[in-house]
Scaffold this motif. Sequence first.
Motif, PDB file in Angstrom:
ATOM      1  N   LYS A 146       0.827  -1.208   0.000  1.00 35.40           N
ATOM      2  CA  LYS A 146       0.000   0.000   0.000  1.00 35.40           C
ATOM      3  C   LYS A 146       0.854   1.247   0.000  1.00 35.40           C
ATOM      4  O   LYS A 146       0.595   2.203  -0.757  1.00 35.40           O
ATOM      5  N   GLU A 147       1.909   1.260   0.824  1.00 33.63           N
ATOM      6  CA  GLU A 147       2.799   2.416   0.886  1.00 33.63           C
ATOM      7  C   GLU A 147       3.505   2.643  -0.441  1.00 33.63           C
ATOM      8  O   GLU A 147       3.760   3.781  -0.848  1.00 33.63           O
ATOM      9  N   LEU A 148       3.802   1.545  -1.153  1.00 29.44           N
ATOM     10  CA  LEU A 148       4.509   1.633  -2.427  1.00 29.44           C
ATOM     11  C   LEU A 148       3.582   2.017  -3.574  1.00 29.44           C
ATOM     12  O   LEU A 148       4.039   2.391  -4.656  1.00 29.44           O
ATOM     13  N   GLY A 149       2.272   1.921  -3.349  1.00 31.71           N
ATOM     14  CA  GLY A 149       1.314   2.282  -4.386  1.00 31.71           C
ATOM     15  C   GLY A 149       0.816   1.116  -5.207  1.00 31.71           C
ATOM     16  O   GLY A 149       0.151   1.306  -6.237  1.00 31.71           O
ATOM     17  N   ILE A 150       1.095  -0.117  -4.766  1.00 32.83           N
ATOM     18  CA  ILE A 150       0.575  -1.298  -5.464  1.00 32.83           C
ATOM     19  C   ILE A 150      -0.889  -1.480  -5.084  1.00 32.83           C
ATOM     20  O   ILE A 150      -1.233  -1.566  -3.899  1.00 32.83           O
ATOM     21  N   GLU A 151      -1.748  -1.544  -6.074  1.00 29.50           N
ATOM     22  CA  GLU A 151      -3.178  -1.756  -5.830  1.00 29.50           C
ATOM     23  C   GLU A 151      -3.479  -3.252  -5.932  1.00 29.50           C
ATOM     24  O   GLU A 151      -3.218  -3.882  -6.953  1.00 29.50           O
ATOM     25  N   ILE A 152      -4.017  -3.811  -4.865  1.00 32.10           N
ATOM     26  CA  ILE A 152      -4.352  -5.236  -4.841  1.00 32.10           C
ATOM     27  C   ILE A 152      -5.869  -5.368  -4.760  1.00 32.10           C
ATOM     28  O   ILE A 152      -6.496  -4.955  -3.779  1.00 32.10           O
ATOM     29  N   ARG A 153      -6.448  -5.925  -5.801  1.00 32.08           N
ATOM     30  CA  ARG A 153      -7.900  -6.076  -5.893  1.00 32.08           C
ATOM     31  C   ARG A 153      -8.226  -7.561  -5.729  1.00 32.08           C
ATOM     32  O   ARG A 153      -7.914  -8.377  -6.598  1.00 32.08           O
ATOM     33  N   THR A 154      -8.829  -7.922  -4.611  1.00 30.77           N
ATOM     34  CA  THR A 154      -9.159  -9.317  -4.337  1.00 30.77           C
ATOM     35  C   THR A 154     -10.592  -9.636  -4.767  1.00 30.77           C
ATOM     36  O   THR A 154     -11.399  -8.737  -5.005  1.00 30.77           O
ATOM     37  N   GLU A 155     -10.877 -10.923  -4.872  1.00 26.61           N
ATOM     38  CA  GLU A 155     -12.185 -11.426  -5.307  1.00 26.61           C
ATOM     39  C   GLU A 155     -12.614 -10.774  -6.625  1.00 26.61           C
ATOM     40  O   GLU A 155     -13.753 -10.351  -6.797  1.00 26.61           O
ATOM     41  N   GLU A 156     -11.649 -10.743  -7.541  1.00 23.16           N
ATOM     42  CA  GLU A 156     -11.885 -10.112  -8.841  1.00 23.16           C
ATOM     43  C   GLU A 156     -11.042 -10.830  -9.894  1.00 23.16           C
ATOM     44  O   GLU A 156      -9.852 -11.078  -9.692  1.00 23.16           O
ATOM     45  N   GLU A 157     -11.658 -11.179 -11.005  1.00 22.48           N
ATOM     46  CA  GLU A 157     -10.995 -11.906 -12.075  1.00 22.48           C
ATOM     47  C   GLU A 157     -11.028 -11.130 -13.384  1.00 22.48           C
ATOM     48  O   GLU A 157     -11.880 -10.261 -13.575  1.00 22.48           O
ATOM     49  N   VAL A 158     -10.098 -11.478 -14.263  1.00 17.10           N
ATOM     50  CA  VAL A 158     -10.094 -10.895 -15.600  1.00 17.10           C
ATOM     51  C   VAL A 158     -11.123 -11.605 -16.460  1.00 17.10           C
ATOM     52  O   VAL A 158     -11.175 -12.834 -16.500  1.00 17.10           O
ATOM     53  N   ARG A 159     -11.922 -10.845 -17.183  1.00 18.56           N
ATOM     54  CA  ARG A 159     -12.914 -11.425 -18.092  1.00 18.56           C
ATOM     55  C   ARG A 159     -12.547 -11.204 -19.555  1.00 18.56           C
ATOM     56  O   ARG A 159     -12.849 -12.028 -20.408  1.00 18.56           O
ATOM     57  N   ALA A 160     -11.872 -10.084 -19.849  1.00 15.63           N
ATOM     58  CA  ALA A 160     -11.493  -9.797 -21.237  1.00 15.63           C
ATOM     59  C   ALA A 160     -10.412  -8.731 -21.257  1.00 15.63           C
ATOM     60  O   ALA A 160     -10.313  -7.904 -20.334  1.00 15.63           O
ATOM     61  N   VAL A 161      -9.607  -8.768 -22.308  1.00 16.30           N
ATOM     62  CA  VAL A 161      -8.567  -7.755 -22.521  1.00 16.30           C
ATOM     63  C   VAL A 161      -8.707  -7.229 -23.940  1.00 16.30           C
ATOM     64  O   VAL A 161      -8.770  -8.010 -24.901  1.00 16.30           O
ATOM     65  N   GLU A 162      -8.760  -5.926 -24.070  1.00 17.10           N
ATOM     66  CA  GLU A 162      -8.938  -5.301 -25.390  1.00 17.10           C
ATOM     67  C   GLU A 162      -7.834  -4.278 -25.608  1.00 17.10           C
ATOM     68  O   GLU A 162      -7.523  -3.481 -24.723  1.00 17.10           O
ATOM     69  N   LYS A 163      -7.251  -4.300 -26.789  1.00 20.64           N
ATOM     70  CA  LYS A 163      -6.227  -3.321 -27.132  1.00 20.64           C
ATOM     71  C   LYS A 163      -6.896  -2.104 -27.736  1.00 20.64           C
ATOM     72  O   LYS A 163      -7.624  -2.200 -28.735  1.00 20.64           O
ATOM     73  N   VAL A 164      -6.669  -0.954 -27.139  1.00 22.74           N
ATOM     74  CA  VAL A 164      -7.233   0.303 -27.617  1.00 22.74           C
ATOM     75  C   VAL A 164      -6.079   1.282 -27.806  1.00 22.74           C
ATOM     76  O   VAL A 164      -5.546   1.823 -26.839  1.00 22.74           O
ATOM     77  N   GLY A 165      -5.686   1.472 -29.046  1.00 18.06           N
ATOM     78  CA  GLY A 165      -4.507   2.283 -29.313  1.00 18.06           C
ATOM     79  C   GLY A 165      -3.277   1.591 -28.766  1.00 18.06           C
ATOM     80  O   GLY A 165      -3.037   0.416 -29.020  1.00 18.06           O
ATOM     81  N   GLU A 166      -2.502   2.302 -27.959  1.00 20.24           N
ATOM     82  CA  GLU A 166      -1.310   1.724 -27.341  1.00 20.24           C
ATOM     83  C   GLU A 166      -1.596   1.116 -25.987  1.00 20.24           C
ATOM     84  O   GLU A 166      -0.727   0.465 -25.392  1.00 20.24           O
ATOM     85  N   ALA A 167      -2.821   1.311 -25.493  1.00 21.89           N
ATOM     86  CA  ALA A 167      -3.170   0.836 -24.151  1.00 21.89           C
ATOM     87  C   ALA A 167      -3.981  -0.453 -24.216  1.00 21.89           C
ATOM     88  O   ALA A 167      -4.440  -0.880 -25.277  1.00 21.89           O
ATOM     89  N   LEU A 168      -4.158  -1.076 -23.056  1.00 22.86           N
ATOM     90  CA  LEU A 168      -5.001  -2.257 -22.913  1.00 22.86           C
ATOM     91  C   LEU A 168      -6.118  -1.936 -21.929  1.00 22.86           C
ATOM     92  O   LEU A 168      -5.884  -1.314 -20.887  1.00 22.86           O
ATOM     93  N   LYS A 169      -7.333  -2.357 -22.273  1.00 21.93           N
ATOM     94  CA  LYS A 169      -8.460  -2.208 -21.358  1.00 21.93           C
ATOM     95  C   LYS A 169      -8.861  -3.585 -20.858  1.00 21.93           C
ATOM     96  O   LYS A 169      -9.151  -4.486 -21.636  1.00 21.93           O
ATOM     97  N   VAL A 170      -8.848  -3.721 -19.534  1.00 24.21           N
ATOM     98  CA  VAL A 170      -9.136  -4.999 -18.884  1.00 24.21           C
ATOM     99  C   VAL A 170     -10.497  -4.934 -18.212  1.00 24.21           C
ATOM    100  O   VAL A 170     -10.722  -4.090 -17.331  1.00 24.21           O
ATOM    101  N   THR A 171     -11.390  -5.804 -18.641  1.00 22.77           N
ATOM    102  CA  THR A 171     -12.709  -5.906 -18.014  1.00 22.77           C
ATOM    103  C   THR A 171     -12.664  -7.013 -16.975  1.00 22.77           C
ATOM    104  O   THR A 171     -12.191  -8.125 -17.250  1.00 22.77           O
TER     105      THR A 171
END
Length: 450
Positions: free
Chosen positions: A221-246
Motif C-alpha cells: 500500500k505504501e509503495l502504491g501497489i493496488e491489490i484487488r481481491t475477489e476479482e478476475e479478468v474477463r477480457a482484454v482489449e487493445k485500444v490504441g497503445e493501451a489495454l483495457k481490462v474488463t
Amino acid sequence: METPELNHFDVILIGSGTSAYYCATPLLEAGKKVAIIDSRPFGGTCALRGCQPKKYFVANAEAVAMGRQLVGKGIEAAPRTDWKALQALKGEFLEGRSEEEVEDWREAGATPIRGEARMVAEDAIEVDGRRLTAETIVLATGGTPVQLDIPGSEHVGVSDDFLDLPDLPERILFVGGGYISCEFAFVAAHAGAKVTILQRSDRILKNFDGEMVGVLLEAAKELGIEIRTEEEVRAVEKVGEALKVTTSTGAVLETDAVFEAAGRAPNLSVLDGHDGGVETNRSGVVVDEFMRSVSNPRVFAIGDCAASGMDLAAVADEHGKAVAKSLLGDELVRPRLEVVPSATFTIPSLASVGLGEDEAREKGLAFQVHKNLSISWASSKRIGENHAGYKVLVSEEDGSILGAHLARHDAAEVINVFALAIKHGIKADDLASFPWAYPTMSSDVKNMVG
C-alpha cells in the motif's frame, strides 16, 4: 544407420534442470549410460527462466528500496532503476550458459539431445524421428506458465515475457496473487511502474501466514501497489497503445501490459498420445512415495511435473537425489522432505517453515506464539525498514520450534536457521542462548524465541 545399442540407455532423463542434475550426476559417476533430452535450452527453468534471473531483478529492487528508505538518514538521493542496464546484467549471466551445460554433460559422460521428446511405449522415447529405449525413464520436464483463456488473451504475457521486457511499461497489471505475481509486482513498482494485482480469492499468498502477509500488504500500500481481491479478468482489449481490462465486477481498468502470473502447470507434453502408460492428473504425473509412476514402474517423475509436494527448486532437487539412490541401490528411497522452508522475494521478503497456528491446533499441540513487529530493532532501523514482523511457534511440551513465519529483510536467509532447528530438534532456549555473530540478521533469532 545407428545400431540399437547406440539408442539404448540405462536411464533417459527428459528435462535438464536442477532436479535432472541431481539425478543424473550420481548415475554417471556410477558408470550408467544416461541420455538427457530437452526441447528448450539446456539448464532448466530455475537457471534460465526463473529463480536465478529473477533474483537479478529482486536484488535491484532491494537496493532501490533500501536507498529510498534511507533518504534523509544518511543517503542524499534515492536511486532509480536503469531497466535496460539491468536487463544487460541479467543477459551477461545467461549468455552461453546453455551451451556450457551441454558441454558439461558431454564431459560427464552423458548423451545430451536437443529435441521434442514423446513417449511412444512404456520403455521408449522418440525424438525427432529417433527412437530411444531405456531401462528407466525419468521425467523432469518442469512446468509451464498458466495462460488465460479469455477474449483478448493474445495481449496477455506470462512470467517469461516479463523477465525479457526490453522496456518497463508505465502501468502493469498482474493476474494472480501467488508468489510470482507478488515478486514481480514489487520489482516493477520499485522500478517506477504503477502496478495492479488481480486476485480471484479473498487474499494473496495463501501459503504464507496471514499476519505476515498483512505486514507485506502494508508495504504494498505504501509503495502504491493496488491489490484487488475477489476479482478476475474477463477480457482484454487493445485500444490504441493501451489495454483495457474488463473484470468480473464490471470494472474496466486501463493499463499498458498484462501478465498472467497465477502459477505454472505441469509440462506433460512428453506424454501426448498416452503411449507410455503413465497416469496423470491436474497436478502432474501420479507417483508413489518413491516418485515412481503408479501405472508404469519404469517411469519416475521429479520436480514440478510430478503430482507430489510443493513446486520448489529445493523439493525438485530432493526428488532427483532420491531417484538416483533408488536406481543405484537395492531399495527404493523416499525424498527427504520432512522440513522444507519456503520464501517469496517481495520487499519485505516473506518466509515460512514448519507448522502454522491452525495446523498446530488441528494436531492438538500445546504451544506458545512469539510474535511482534520488528521495525524498532536496530537491524530494521539501520536500513530504514518500515514493515517487518515475525511469528514463531514454540512447543510447550519440550521447547522445540514448531513453526516460524517471517516478514522482513533477509527473511529468506534467516528462515534456514529455523528450518535447521526443526530438522535437528534444536530447542528455543538453545537458539536464544547461542553466541550468534553479532549484529546480524540471524542474531535476531534470539529475540524471536526469547
